[in-house]
Design a protein around this motif. Sequence first.
Motif, PDB file in Angstrom:
ATOM      1  N   PRO A 148       1.912  51.841  28.096  1.00 22.43           N
ATOM      2  CA  PRO A 148       0.790  52.376  27.197  1.00 22.43           C
ATOM      3  C   PRO A 148       0.572  51.396  26.004  1.00 22.43           C
ATOM      4  CG  PRO A 148       2.842  53.658  27.005  1.00 22.43           C
ATOM      5  CD  PRO A 148       2.990  52.561  27.843  1.00 22.43           C
ATOM      6  N   PHE A 149      -0.713  51.159  25.588  1.00 22.67           N
ATOM      7  CA  PHE A 149      -1.242  50.518  24.301  1.00 22.67           C
ATOM      8  C   PHE A 149      -1.995  51.430  23.550  1.00 22.67           C
ATOM      9  CE2 PHE A 149      -3.472  48.902  28.033  1.00 22.67           C
ATOM     10  CZ  PHE A 149      -4.619  49.834  28.018  1.00 22.67           C
ATOM     11  N   ASN A 150      -1.605  51.111  22.195  1.00 24.26           N
ATOM     12  CA  ASN A 150      -2.121  51.895  21.024  1.00 24.26           C
ATOM     13  C   ASN A 150      -3.561  51.160  20.520  1.00 24.26           C
ATOM     14  OD1 ASN A 150      -1.369  50.220  18.958  1.00 24.26           O
ATOM     15  ND2 ASN A 150       0.509  51.035  19.041  1.00 24.26           N
ATOM     16  N   LYS A 153      -4.320  49.984  17.614  1.00 17.34           N
ATOM     17  CA  LYS A 153      -4.183  48.783  17.040  1.00 17.34           C
ATOM     18  C   LYS A 153      -3.790  47.400  17.789  1.00 17.34           C
ATOM     19  CE  LYS A 153      -2.478  50.839  12.782  1.00 17.34           C
ATOM     20  NZ  LYS A 153      -1.127  50.695  11.807  1.00 17.34           N
ATOM     21  N   GLU A 154      -3.205  47.837  18.958  1.00 12.88           N
ATOM     22  CA  GLU A 154      -3.035  46.516  20.162  1.00 12.88           C
ATOM     23  C   GLU A 154      -4.215  46.398  20.559  1.00 12.88           C
ATOM     24  OE1 GLU A 154       1.703  47.728  21.122  1.00 12.88           O
ATOM     25  OE2 GLU A 154       0.076  48.753  22.141  1.00 12.88           O
ATOM     26  N   ILE A 155      -4.995  47.520  21.007  1.00  9.33           N
ATOM     27  CA  ILE A 155      -6.310  46.980  21.796  1.00  9.33           C
ATOM     28  C   ILE A 155      -7.228  46.380  20.845  1.00  9.33           C
ATOM     29  CG2 ILE A 155      -8.380  48.200  22.593  1.00  9.33           C
ATOM     30  CD1 ILE A 155      -6.432  50.478  23.403  1.00  9.33           C
ATOM     31  N   LEU A 156      -7.193  46.727  19.781  1.00 13.83           N
ATOM     32  CA  LEU A 156      -8.209  46.099  18.734  1.00 13.83           C
ATOM     33  C   LEU A 156      -7.587  44.510  18.349  1.00 13.83           C
ATOM     34  CD1 LEU A 156     -10.397  45.814  16.328  1.00 13.83           C
ATOM     35  CD2 LEU A 156      -8.763  46.873  14.782  1.00 13.83           C
ATOM     36  N   ALA A 157      -6.283  44.442  18.510  1.00 10.44           N
ATOM     37  CA  ALA A 157      -5.908  42.963  18.060  1.00 10.44           C
ATOM     38  C   ALA A 157      -6.037  42.045  19.087  1.00 10.44           C
ATOM     39  CB  ALA A 157      -4.315  43.027  17.702  1.00 10.44           C
ATOM     40  N   GLY A 158      -5.919  42.541  20.366  1.00  9.77           N
ATOM     41  CA  GLY A 158      -6.015  42.017  21.845  1.00  9.77           C
ATOM     42  C   GLY A 158      -7.389  41.378  22.015  1.00  9.77           C
ATOM     43  N   ILE A 159      -8.389  42.298  21.708  1.00  9.34           N
ATOM     44  CA  ILE A 159      -9.640  41.952  21.902  1.00  9.34           C
ATOM     45  C   ILE A 159     -10.116  41.267  20.640  1.00  9.34           C
ATOM     46  CG2 ILE A 159     -12.192  42.874  21.636  1.00  9.34           C
ATOM     47  CD1 ILE A 159     -11.148  45.403  23.005  1.00  9.34           C
ATOM     48  N   GLU A 160      -9.732  41.253  19.581  1.00 12.60           N
ATOM     49  CA  GLU A 160     -10.534  40.426  18.472  1.00 12.60           C
ATOM     50  C   GLU A 160     -10.038  38.992  18.677  1.00 12.60           C
ATOM     51  OE1 GLU A 160     -12.972  40.872  16.292  1.00 12.60           O
ATOM     52  OE2 GLU A 160     -13.203  42.760  17.480  1.00 12.60           O
ATOM     53  N   LEU A 161      -8.534  38.988  19.023  1.00 15.85           N
ATOM     54  CA  LEU A 161      -7.996  37.757  19.317  1.00 15.85           C
ATOM     55  C   LEU A 161      -8.535  36.780  20.490  1.00 15.85           C
ATOM     56  CD1 LEU A 161      -4.155  38.287  18.550  1.00 15.85           C
ATOM     57  CD2 LEU A 161      -5.573  36.609  17.533  1.00 15.85           C
ATOM     58  N   ALA A 162      -8.640  37.670  21.466  1.00 14.19           N
ATOM     59  CA  ALA A 162      -9.509  37.075  22.855  1.00 14.19           C
ATOM     60  C   ALA A 162     -11.049  36.615  22.274  1.00 14.19           C
ATOM     61  CB  ALA A 162      -9.499  38.053  23.982  1.00 14.19           C
ATOM     62  N   LEU A 163     -11.593  37.279  21.657  1.00  9.76           N
ATOM     63  CA  LEU A 163     -12.756  36.703  21.434  1.00  9.76           C
ATOM     64  C   LEU A 163     -13.058  35.589  20.401  1.00  9.76           C
ATOM     65  CD1 LEU A 163     -14.759  40.242  20.804  1.00  9.76           C
ATOM     66  CD2 LEU A 163     -15.051  38.634  22.830  1.00  9.76           C
ATOM     67  N   ALA A 164     -12.105  35.644  19.455  1.00  7.77           N
ATOM     68  CA  ALA A 164     -11.805  34.483  18.417  1.00  7.77           C
ATOM     69  C   ALA A 164     -11.405  32.947  19.334  1.00  7.77           C
ATOM     70  CB  ALA A 164     -11.003  34.818  17.546  1.00  7.77           C
ATOM     71  N   ASN A 165     -10.683  33.313  20.195  1.00 13.57           N
ATOM     72  CA  ASN A 165      -9.979  32.189  20.949  1.00 13.57           C
ATOM     73  C   ASN A 165     -11.097  31.479  21.925  1.00 13.57           C
ATOM     74  OD1 ASN A 165      -7.482  32.071  19.914  1.00 13.57           O
ATOM     75  ND2 ASN A 165      -6.722  33.389  21.153  1.00 13.57           N
TER      76      ASN A 165
END
Length: 244
Positions: free
Chosen positions: A106-108, A110-122
């Motif tokens: 299970p992810f929370n 903050k993990e979802i936000l960080a994962g999405i923003e890093l993916a979009l930035a990369n």
Amino acid sequence: MVKIKILIVEDELVIAEDLKDTLEDLGYEVCGIAISAREALAMIEEKSPDLALLDIQIKGGKDGIALGAEINEQYHLPFIILTSHADRQTIDRAKTVNPYGYLVKPFNEKEILAGIELALANFAKEQAKRENKENSAEFVLRESLFIRTNGMLVKLRLTDIIYLEADANYTQVYTKDKKYVIRSTLKELEGKLDSNRFVRVHKSFLINLEEINGIQPETVHVAGKEIPISRNQYSWLLQQIKML
């Protein structure tokens, strides 16, 4: 402000709805929830998301990793793998499709936000590098395109190209009097051609707008051939033309 559109691919609808609520609370737009690879591909075609979240275990014959491979082949779309499994075998298999992130349930929030923003930035950085590389390459010279055939670079005028058709890792280029086969994907060629002249109306077709003879809701007539057109591209095309 335009919201980032995210597609959720998850066959556990309770989990999908909970994830949808979280994403919307974070300010994203959820453009659809798919439970299978087939549904996901149809929604990508229709909704044009900015990012996809792919659960590995989904309904149908293809799992999320196989779906990721197909997305890489047909679309210019970043995706994040979602899974309950963090074993080495699953991770190694996921790595083969080059996801822009990997979230273990299970992810929370903050993990979802960080994962999405890093993916979009990369993804954005990767796009900028690719565009700089393409701009520096002498592949397209103003009104001409050079392609390699029979060991020689042949010059084609862009005005002579009628349409391009995807053929796995190759592309068939149709001119007014000849057909060429190029060892390059349609997605790669799309980035090298003038977007004001050439438009991708379907996952497998890129057409010269000047060569359109007729338009129907599901097809475009180009030089005597009926070419399929996606729903969103049909709507876009109607906005670009003048009608009496």
